[in-house]
Write a protein that holds these residues in place. Structure first.
Motif, PDB file in Angstrom:
ATOM      1  N   SER A 193       7.837 -12.690   1.496  1.00 21.66           N
ATOM      2  CA  SER A 193       7.509 -13.481   0.307  1.00 21.66           C
ATOM      3  C   SER A 193       6.243 -13.026  -0.401  1.00 21.66           C
ATOM      4  O   SER A 193       6.061 -13.303  -1.590  1.00 21.66           O
ATOM      5  CB  SER A 193       7.374 -14.960   0.683  1.00 21.66           C
ATOM      6  N   VAL A 194       5.349 -12.342   0.320  1.00 22.57           N
ATOM      7  CA  VAL A 194       4.084 -11.881  -0.274  1.00 22.57           C
ATOM      8  C   VAL A 194       3.964 -10.373  -0.076  1.00 22.57           C
ATOM      9  O   VAL A 194       4.064  -9.892   1.057  1.00 22.57           O
ATOM     10  CB  VAL A 194       2.868 -12.586   0.366  1.00 22.57           C
ATOM     11  N   PRO A 195       3.730  -9.607  -1.144  1.00 24.13           N
ATOM     12  CA  PRO A 195       3.629  -8.142  -1.006  1.00 24.13           C
ATOM     13  C   PRO A 195       2.249  -7.696  -0.527  1.00 24.13           C
ATOM     14  O   PRO A 195       1.443  -7.155  -1.279  1.00 24.13           O
ATOM     15  CB  PRO A 195       3.900  -7.653  -2.433  1.00 24.13           C
ATOM     16  N   PHE A 196       1.980  -7.900   0.762  1.00 24.25           N
ATOM     17  CA  PHE A 196       0.671  -7.549   1.302  1.00 24.25           C
ATOM     18  C   PHE A 196       0.473  -6.035   1.294  1.00 24.25           C
ATOM     19  O   PHE A 196       1.382  -5.271   1.610  1.00 24.25           O
ATOM     20  CB  PHE A 196       0.525  -8.070   2.728  1.00 24.25           C
ATOM     21  N   VAL A 197      -0.743  -5.634   0.959  1.00 24.73           N
ATOM     22  CA  VAL A 197      -1.094  -4.220   0.903  1.00 24.73           C
ATOM     23  C   VAL A 197      -1.837  -3.802   2.176  1.00 24.73           C
ATOM     24  O   VAL A 197      -1.590  -2.726   2.717  1.00 24.73           O
ATOM     25  CB  VAL A 197      -1.954  -3.915  -0.344  1.00 24.73           C
ATOM     26  N   MET A 198      -2.754  -4.647   2.643  1.00 25.97           N
ATOM     27  CA  MET A 198      -3.534  -4.350   3.853  1.00 25.97           C
ATOM     28  C   MET A 198      -3.611  -5.595   4.727  1.00 25.97           C
ATOM     29  O   MET A 198      -3.478  -6.716   4.236  1.00 25.97           O
ATOM     30  CB  MET A 198      -4.953  -3.879   3.511  1.00 25.97           C
ATOM     31  N   SER A 199      -3.865  -5.370   6.022  1.00 24.08           N
ATOM     32  CA  SER A 199      -3.932  -6.497   6.949  1.00 24.08           C
ATOM     33  C   SER A 199      -4.789  -6.137   8.155  1.00 24.08           C
ATOM     34  O   SER A 199      -4.888  -4.980   8.545  1.00 24.08           O
ATOM     35  CB  SER A 199      -2.519  -6.868   7.403  1.00 24.08           C
ATOM     36  N   LEU A 200      -5.393  -7.176   8.740  1.00 23.77           N
ATOM     37  CA  LEU A 200      -6.109  -7.059  10.010  1.00 23.77           C
ATOM     38  C   LEU A 200      -5.519  -8.044  11.001  1.00 23.77           C
ATOM     39  O   LEU A 200      -5.183  -9.181  10.648  1.00 23.77           O
ATOM     40  CB  LEU A 200      -7.598  -7.381   9.846  1.00 23.77           C
ATOM     41  N   SER A 201      -5.402  -7.623  12.247  1.00 24.16           N
ATOM     42  CA  SER A 201      -5.020  -8.505  13.336  1.00 24.16           C
ATOM     43  C   SER A 201      -6.172  -8.507  14.339  1.00 24.16           C
ATOM     44  O   SER A 201      -6.543  -7.450  14.855  1.00 24.16           O
ATOM     45  CB  SER A 201      -3.728  -8.001  13.998  1.00 24.16           C
ATOM     46  N   LEU A 202      -6.753  -9.679  14.586  1.00 23.82           N
ATOM     47  CA  LEU A 202      -7.967  -9.782  15.395  1.00 23.82           C
ATOM     48  C   LEU A 202      -7.640 -10.208  16.819  1.00 23.82           C
ATOM     49  O   LEU A 202      -7.022 -11.253  17.047  1.00 23.82           O
ATOM     50  CB  LEU A 202      -8.946 -10.777  14.760  1.00 23.82           C
ATOM     51  N   GLN A 356      -9.007  -1.453  -2.743  1.00 21.41           N
ATOM     52  CA  GLN A 356      -9.136  -0.933  -4.101  1.00 21.41           C
ATOM     53  C   GLN A 356      -9.053   0.590  -4.146  1.00 21.41           C
ATOM     54  O   GLN A 356      -9.268   1.198  -5.203  1.00 21.41           O
ATOM     55  CB  GLN A 356     -10.476  -1.391  -4.706  1.00 21.41           C
ATOM     56  N   ARG A 357      -8.722   1.215  -3.044  1.00 19.71           N
ATOM     57  CA  ARG A 357      -8.509   2.661  -3.026  1.00 19.71           C
ATOM     58  C   ARG A 357      -7.059   2.970  -3.377  1.00 19.71           C
ATOM     59  O   ARG A 357      -6.163   2.164  -3.153  1.00 19.71           O
ATOM     60  CB  ARG A 357      -8.807   3.241  -1.642  1.00 19.71           C
ATOM     61  N   GLY A 358      -6.833   4.171  -3.915  1.00 21.21           N
ATOM     62  CA  GLY A 358      -5.460   4.626  -4.110  1.00 21.21           C
ATOM     63  C   GLY A 358      -4.933   4.385  -5.501  1.00 21.21           C
ATOM     64  O   GLY A 358      -5.638   4.572  -6.499  1.00 21.21           O
ATOM     65  N   ALA A 375      12.419  -0.609  -7.192  1.00 23.39           N
ATOM     66  CA  ALA A 375      12.380   0.843  -7.365  1.00 23.39           C
ATOM     67  C   ALA A 375      11.744   1.451  -6.115  1.00 23.39           C
ATOM     68  O   ALA A 375      10.860   0.852  -5.499  1.00 23.39           O
ATOM     69  CB  ALA A 375      11.571   1.212  -8.602  1.00 23.39           C
ATOM     70  N   LYS A 376      12.202   2.624  -5.731  1.00 20.23           N
ATOM     71  CA  LYS A 376      11.686   3.276  -4.525  1.00 20.23           C
ATOM     72  C   LYS A 376      10.690   4.360  -4.918  1.00 20.23           C
ATOM     73  O   LYS A 376      10.991   5.196  -5.757  1.00 20.23           O
ATOM     74  CB  LYS A 376      12.834   3.871  -3.712  1.00 20.23           C
ATOM     75  N   LEU A 377       9.528   4.328  -4.282  1.00 23.42           N
ATOM     76  CA  LEU A 377       8.493   5.310  -4.534  1.00 23.42           C
ATOM     77  C   LEU A 377       8.145   6.026  -3.241  1.00 23.42           C
ATOM     78  O   LEU A 377       8.268   5.471  -2.141  1.00 23.42           O
ATOM     79  CB  LEU A 377       7.237   4.657  -5.107  1.00 23.42           C
ATOM     80  N   MET A 378       7.706   7.268  -3.380  1.00 19.28           N
ATOM     81  CA  MET A 378       7.305   8.046  -2.210  1.00 19.28           C
ATOM     82  C   MET A 378       6.247   9.058  -2.606  1.00 19.28           C
ATOM     83  O   MET A 378       6.347   9.683  -3.660  1.00 19.28           O
ATOM     84  CB  MET A 378       8.509   8.771  -1.598  1.00 19.28           C
ATOM     85  N   ILE A 379       5.224   9.183  -1.761  1.00 23.05           N
ATOM     86  CA  ILE A 379       4.268  10.270  -1.910  1.00 23.05           C
ATOM     87  C   ILE A 379       4.898  11.482  -1.245  1.00 23.05           C
ATOM     88  O   ILE A 379       5.146  11.466  -0.040  1.00 23.05           O
ATOM     89  CB  ILE A 379       2.919   9.928  -1.259  1.00 23.05           C
ATOM     90  N   GLU A 393       5.777  -4.332  -9.661  1.00 19.83           N
ATOM     91  CA  GLU A 393       4.462  -3.878  -9.191  1.00 19.83           C
ATOM     92  C   GLU A 393       4.579  -2.981  -7.960  1.00 19.83           C
ATOM     93  O   GLU A 393       5.497  -3.126  -7.171  1.00 19.83           O
ATOM     94  CB  GLU A 393       3.590  -5.079  -8.815  1.00 19.83           C
ATOM     95  N   TYR A 394       3.609  -2.118  -7.804  1.00 21.27           N
ATOM     96  CA  TYR A 394       3.495  -1.325  -6.582  1.00 21.27           C
ATOM     97  C   TYR A 394       2.028  -1.059  -6.293  1.00 21.27           C
ATOM     98  O   TYR A 394       1.173  -1.102  -7.186  1.00 21.27           O
ATOM     99  CB  TYR A 394       4.268   0.001  -6.704  1.00 21.27           C
ATOM    100  N   TRP A 395       1.738  -0.812  -5.022  1.00 20.79           N
ATOM    101  CA  TRP A 395       0.396  -0.448  -4.573  1.00 20.79           C
ATOM    102  C   TRP A 395       0.532   0.604  -3.485  1.00 20.79           C
ATOM    103  O   TRP A 395       1.511   0.617  -2.738  1.00 20.79           O
ATOM    104  CB  TRP A 395      -0.350  -1.645  -3.970  1.00 20.79           C
ATOM    105  N   LYS A 396      -0.437   1.481  -3.378  1.00 20.54           N
ATOM    106  CA  LYS A 396      -0.458   2.448  -2.277  1.00 20.54           C
ATOM    107  C   LYS A 396      -1.903   2.826  -2.001  1.00 20.54           C
ATOM    108  O   LYS A 396      -2.606   3.350  -2.878  1.00 20.54           O
ATOM    109  CB  LYS A 396       0.349   3.699  -2.630  1.00 20.54           C
TER     110      LYS A 396
END
Length: 533
Positions: A193-202, A356-358, A375-379, A393-396
């Motif tokens: 449901s949420v397009p998370f870009v980064m995450s931490l697990s503590l 905020q990188r990328g 849409a499918k994106l690839m580096i 939207e997209y983020w990388k």
């Protein structure tokens, strides 16, 4: 112990950049139980309702809400990245839980006076999830570690059903039929449901920044899985080949790196955190038999495990998650919470900036300007695709340097873009991502294709499969002539790229006969054949 005391004093003195929390609600000398947590998040989100919202992603086995606090001052959320920090996945590892509770208070109180925090909340959506395993926490208790640097395991690591939630996610290398726990299901649906870009697990129990993969194709477990698949194929030559690859003399306690296509990004983020931590970067904070060079480790190189949350985040949702082991004691005394807070506050804030990188942007239809979802994106050079959201939207997350971005979407011409990500490798010097909005041209068949083209289909003997379903891009194709050819070779030899409209069929296929029929007759024949199966 002396080093930690000095470190704490230094953090307390140097608070001009990260001011000390003047808390009138939360205490640093106690662990907050479920009732305390619930009262706190409800009250503080009401007080700061202009920049916060409180929601639950589900319930635990025993019915406790899985509370998440969302913080941002952004009004228009389009292309704004979402990040998350998750704590207490293991019930008896609560330091991360307490850090997140205090981080909620810190960010909200500092949002009115701290320019660094204001900038962070103006560019990011932060989701703080203090306790993924509230049942396990309520069943656990603190205990002083022997000799201070020894781990302990007092309490319940798993949830109320004694399940280890960090072994409960679908695994990319080892599929196993299982009934997933409600806490796991809640996180899986949350990620959808949420397009998370980064995450931490503590976590707790060591002192290191751990990055994917935790699972590995080199494990005996994975090889046995592939062996079972081979048995089902009845291919004995392949079976003997697989058997020979499993060496019974191999010590499964010796592990090797299992690296992702974005290994450079993972290593960078792990190192950024470890280097900002006063002791983690030294690599021997807990006096373990194994040392972690630079305070970081690949998960599988440390010890292999399947079903981890960080592997699932990355593989299924392209969310860059790292796992932080923050305390040598799994459940240290409450009197140590303040020390862990000062050790990790700056690294936590530094990590949040790296989103905020990328690159980021929106993929759109050139003719209408409408966003293109899924849409499918690839580096190029990295065997990992990522998709656009329903808003296009997209983020990388990428490190500075040149890249080639390939974009593909159903009904559109594919596109490859050369780009260069600017910036510095210094984690403290993060500006903003490269914004790249991409326009795709709708697929337009050549006029000759609509008027004259025969569409060729390959039918494999014994398979009854059709390649390349009819492209009904124009109503005139309804009466197009279709030639069907039988082919002796296996259908798997042909892919989508084998469709052709400008080559004589005899030059491509070994014709065993052909029939010319109308499209409507073809569809009717296929329907009749399918009804007989």
């Amino acid at each position: 112990m002396e080093v930690r005391i000095v470190t704490t004093l230094l953090f307390m003195i140097t608070t001009t950049y990260y001011p000390r929390v003047q808390s009138d609600k939360l205490s640093f000398d106690t662990y907050h139980n479920y009732d305390d947590l619930t009262k706190f998040v409800k009250k503080i989100t009401e007080e700061y309702s202009n920049i916060t919202s409180l929601y639950s992603i589900g319930k635990s086995v025993q019915g406790r809400e899985l509370w998440v606090v969302k913080i941002t001052s952004v009004i228009d959320l389009l292309t704004v990245p979402n990040i998350k920090i998750v704590g207490n996945i293991h019930g008896n590892e609560p330091i991360g839980r307490e850090l997140i509770i205090h981080l909620i208070e810190y960010l909200l109180k500092e949002s009115v006076k701290n320019s660094t925090i204001q900038s962070l909340l103006q560019t990011t959506v932060i989701h703080l999830f203090p306790s993924m395993n509230p049942d396990g926490f309520e069943m656990s208790r603190p205990k002083t570690c022997i000799h201070d640097h020894r781990t302990n395991s007092v309490g319940n690591r798993g949830n109320a059903r004694m399940a280890d939630l960090n072994r409960d996610f679908p695994d990319i290398f080892y599929y196993k039929e299982r009934s997933y726990q409600p806490e796991t299901k809640a996180v899986v649906n949350w990620l959808k449901s949420v397009p998370f870009v980064m995450s931490l697990s503590l976590h707790g129990g060591s002192l290191v920044a751990n990055y994917p993969y935790d699972s590995s194709s080199n494990s005996t477990q994975y090889k046995m899985k592939k062996l079972n698949e081979t048995l089902q194929l009845n291919n004995f030559d392949l079976l003997f080949s697989k058997l020979s690859s499993i060496d019974p003399s191999v010590n499964d306690n010796v592990f090797y790196e299992s690296l992702t296509p974005d290994d450079d990004v993972f290593r960078y983020l792990a190192s950024a955190y470890a280097n900002a931590h006063p002791t983690m970067h030294k690599g021997y904070g807990c006096k373990e038999s194994v040392e972690f060079k630079g305070g970081i480790t690949n998960g599988a190189a440390w010890y292999e495990t399947s079903g981890s949350m960080q592997d699932y985040n990355y593989e299924m949702h392209d969310c860059v998650e790292i796992t932080l082991e923050l305390s040598c004691c799994k459940y240290p005394p409450a009197s140590d919470i303040i020390t862990y807070w000062y050790e990790n506050l700056e690294p936590l804030l530094l990590w949040t900036k790296q989103v905020q990188r990328g690159i980021k942007g929106i993929v759109m239809d050139r003719q209408t300007g409408a966003p293109i979802s899924n849409a499918k994106l690839m580096i190029l050079g990295r065997d990992k695709t990522f998709n656009t959201t329903e808003n296009g939207e997209y983020w990388k997350v990428l490190l500075p340097g040149p890249y080639k971005l390939h974009v593909d979407a159903r009904g559109y011409e594919s596109k490859t873009i050369h780009l260069k990500v600017p910036g510095s490798m210094d984690p403290h010097k993060v500006d903003k991502p490269l914004t790249l909005n991409i326009m795709l041209e709708p697929y337009q068949p050549e006029p000759s294709t609509v008027r004259n083209t025969n569409l060729y289909y390959v039918v494999s003997r014994g398979h009854s499969e059709l390649t390349d379903v009819l492209r009904l891009t124009n109503p005139k194709m309804e009466h197009s002539t279709v030639n069907i050819y039988e082919l002796g070779s296996d259908i798997s030899d042909f892919g989508e790229d084998d469709y052709t409209d400008d080559v004589e069929p005899q030059s491509v296929l070994s014709s065993a006969g052909s029939a010319s029929i109308t499209l409507s007759s073809l569809i009717l024949a296929l329907w009749c054949y399918a009804s007989l199966l």
